[in-house]
Design a protein around this motif. Sequence first.
Motif, mmCIF file in Angstrom:
data_model
loop_
_atom_site.group_PDB
_atom_site.id
_atom_site.type_symbol
_atom_site.label_atom_id
_atom_site.label_comp_id
_atom_site.label_asym_id
_atom_site.label_seq_id
_atom_site.Cartn_x
_atom_site.Cartn_y
_atom_site.Cartn_z
ATOM 1 N N ASN A 125 13.224 17.034 -4.922
ATOM 2 C CA ASN A 125 13.487 16.859 -3.495
ATOM 3 C C ASN A 125 12.202 16.679 -2.701
ATOM 4 O OD1 ASN A 125 16.332 16.891 -3.482
ATOM 5 N ND2 ASN A 125 16.324 19.105 -3.696
ATOM 6 N N ALA A 126 11.132 17.359 -3.103
ATOM 7 C CA ALA A 126 9.847 17.193 -2.426
ATOM 8 C C ALA A 126 9.335 15.761 -2.608
ATOM 9 C CB ALA A 126 8.831 18.201 -2.949
ATOM 10 N N GLU A 127 9.495 15.215 -3.798
ATOM 11 C CA GLU A 127 9.110 13.814 -4.048
ATOM 12 C C GLU A 127 9.879 12.890 -3.110
ATOM 13 O OE1 GLU A 127 9.634 12.336 -8.021
ATOM 14 O OE2 GLU A 127 8.343 13.864 -8.897
ATOM 15 N N ALA A 128 11.177 13.098 -3.010
ATOM 16 C CA ALA A 128 12.020 12.238 -2.185
ATOM 17 C C ALA A 128 11.589 12.277 -0.725
ATOM 18 C CB ALA A 128 13.480 12.661 -2.312
ATOM 19 N N ARG A 129 11.267 13.450 -0.219
ATOM 20 C CA ARG A 129 10.820 13.573 1.178
ATOM 21 C C ARG A 129 9.455 12.931 1.376
ATOM 22 N NH1 ARG A 129 13.195 18.546 0.487
ATOM 23 N NH2 ARG A 129 11.215 19.525 0.024
ATOM 24 N N TYR A 130 8.530 13.160 0.452
ATOM 25 C CA TYR A 130 7.180 12.626 0.589
ATOM 26 C C TYR A 130 7.177 11.093 0.493
ATOM 27 C CZ TYR A 130 2.178 12.030 0.244
ATOM 28 O OH TYR A 130 0.889 11.638 0.498
ATOM 29 N N ASN A 131 7.996 10.549 -0.382
ATOM 30 C CA ASN A 131 8.012 9.109 -0.627
ATOM 31 C C ASN A 131 9.001 8.351 0.271
ATOM 32 O OD1 ASN A 131 6.148 9.579 -2.651
ATOM 33 N ND2 ASN A 131 7.685 9.666 -4.254
ATOM 34 N N LEU A 132 9.462 9.003 1.320
ATOM 35 C CA LEU A 132 10.442 8.428 2.228
ATOM 36 C C LEU A 132 9.775 7.501 3.249
ATOM 37 C CD1 LEU A 132 13.351 8.404 3.449
ATOM 38 C CD2 LEU A 132 12.608 10.338 4.844
ATOM 39 N N TYR A 133 10.336 6.317 3.385
ATOM 40 C CA TYR A 133 9.884 5.371 4.406
ATOM 41 C C TYR A 133 11.058 5.042 5.310
ATOM 42 C CZ TYR A 133 5.416 4.644 2.134
ATOM 43 O OH TYR A 133 4.169 4.833 1.609
ATOM 44 N N LEU B 147 14.148 4.116 2.704
ATOM 45 C CA LEU B 147 13.974 3.903 1.275
ATOM 46 C C LEU B 147 13.019 4.934 0.721
ATOM 47 C CD1 LEU B 147 11.263 1.475 0.686
ATOM 48 C CD2 LEU B 147 12.679 0.863 2.600
ATOM 49 N N SER B 148 13.183 5.188 -0.564
ATOM 50 C CA SER B 148 12.338 6.157 -1.239
ATOM 51 C C SER B 148 12.381 5.874 -2.731
ATOM 52 C CB SER B 148 12.813 7.587 -0.952
ATOM 53 O OG SER B 148 11.893 8.540 -1.450
ATOM 54 N N VAL B 149 11.539 6.576 -3.446
ATOM 55 C CA VAL B 149 11.526 6.501 -4.902
ATOM 56 C C VAL B 149 11.204 7.897 -5.420
ATOM 57 C CG1 VAL B 149 9.091 5.781 -5.063
ATOM 58 C CG2 VAL B 149 10.669 5.179 -6.892
ATOM 59 N N VAL B 150 11.911 8.305 -6.479
ATOM 60 C CA VAL B 150 11.698 9.613 -7.088
ATOM 61 C C VAL B 150 11.628 9.456 -8.596
ATOM 62 C CG1 VAL B 150 12.814 10.946 -5.260
ATOM 63 C CG2 VAL B 150 14.166 10.127 -7.184
ATOM 64 N N SER B 151 11.074 10.468 -9.243
ATOM 65 C CA SER B 151 11.068 10.490 -10.707
ATOM 66 C C SER B 151 12.509 10.575 -11.202
ATOM 67 C CB SER B 151 10.303 11.709 -11.229
ATOM 68 O OG SER B 151 8.960 11.659 -10.827
ATOM 69 N N LEU C 79 20.874 11.711 -6.989
ATOM 70 C CA LEU C 79 20.040 11.392 -5.836
ATOM 71 C C LEU C 79 20.052 12.585 -4.887
ATOM 72 C CD1 LEU C 79 21.094 7.693 -5.156
ATOM 73 C CD2 LEU C 79 18.955 8.491 -6.138
ATOM 74 N N PRO C 80 18.929 12.855 -4.225
ATOM 75 C CA PRO C 80 18.792 14.079 -3.413
ATOM 76 C C PRO C 80 19.423 13.987 -2.025
ATOM 77 C CG PRO C 80 16.749 12.864 -3.412
ATOM 78 C CD PRO C 80 17.678 12.124 -4.323
ATOM 79 N N PHE C 81 20.728 13.910 -1.973
ATOM 80 C CA PHE C 81 21.458 13.901 -0.710
ATOM 81 C C PHE C 81 22.484 15.011 -0.733
ATOM 82 C CE2 PHE C 81 20.152 9.448 -1.186
ATOM 83 C CZ PHE C 81 19.580 9.204 0.054
ATOM 84 N N GLN D 45 0.832 -1.202 0.000
ATOM 85 C CA GLN D 45 0.000 0.000 0.000
ATOM 86 C C GLN D 45 0.869 1.255 0.000
ATOM 87 O OE1 GLN D 45 -2.570 -0.357 3.405
ATOM 88 N NE2 GLN D 45 -3.318 -2.337 2.774
ATOM 89 N N PRO D 46 1.717 1.391 -1.016
ATOM 90 C CA PRO D 46 2.585 2.575 -1.018
ATOM 91 C C PRO D 46 1.771 3.852 -1.239
ATOM 92 C CG PRO D 46 2.755 1.455 -3.117
ATOM 93 C CD PRO D 46 1.885 0.593 -2.227
ATOM 94 N N ASN D 47 2.099 4.851 -0.482
ATOM 95 C CA ASN D 47 1.452 6.148 -0.608
ATOM 96 C C ASN D 47 2.471 7.069 -1.275
ATOM 97 O OD1 ASN D 47 -0.185 8.367 -0.348
ATOM 98 N ND2 ASN D 47 0.237 8.669 1.818
ATOM 99 N N LEU D 48 2.612 6.915 -2.586
ATOM 100 C CA LEU D 48 3.648 7.626 -3.334
ATOM 101 C C LEU D 48 3.041 8.789 -4.107
ATOM 102 C CD1 LEU D 48 5.442 4.448 -4.727
ATOM 103 C CD2 LEU D 48 6.057 5.765 -2.692
#
Length: 170
Positions: A35-43, A101-105, A112-114, A22-25
Amino acid sequence: MIDFLRNKGIKAYNEILEIAEQPNLLFSNDSGQYNAEARYNLYTIQKLNKLIKKSSISIGELEKVFTFIEASWSTYLKKHYRDRSFIFYIWGDYQIPAIRLSVVSFYEGFELPFGCILNKVSDIQDVLFQYKEEAYFDGITIIETDESSLNEEESERDYILTVYSKIISC
């Protein structure tokens, strides 16, 4: 695929199953939102720590857990996002401690956003071995020190982070 985990730690099993199935991506069509994607999709996964610390789960079994999440997310992305590519990545956060873990476009030319130096690896086990060895499972010891003795030239950029990443093409 991860039924072995149910017998070792039901809380960890339930956490992994929920993240995988049930990923909430959330994704944007704007590379400026990377970077917003990376933060939102972070687990952040901590429920495996007790098993890792006590060596109740092998590195091979841990790899199966994260391969299961990667495969589940790949299936989800291919179903809902056609003609796009994504980057799935995993790393250990030793201070919390947690596996993240995360996933980004995927955008050509974007890293990678680090904010540190990356040691990119193609084998999840490289991340997991290092996490098992370096995680502060018992907390961080705070040492009083004279601030004048700190090296002012050290920065976040000097920190090397081992990251597993893989491009998912839909």
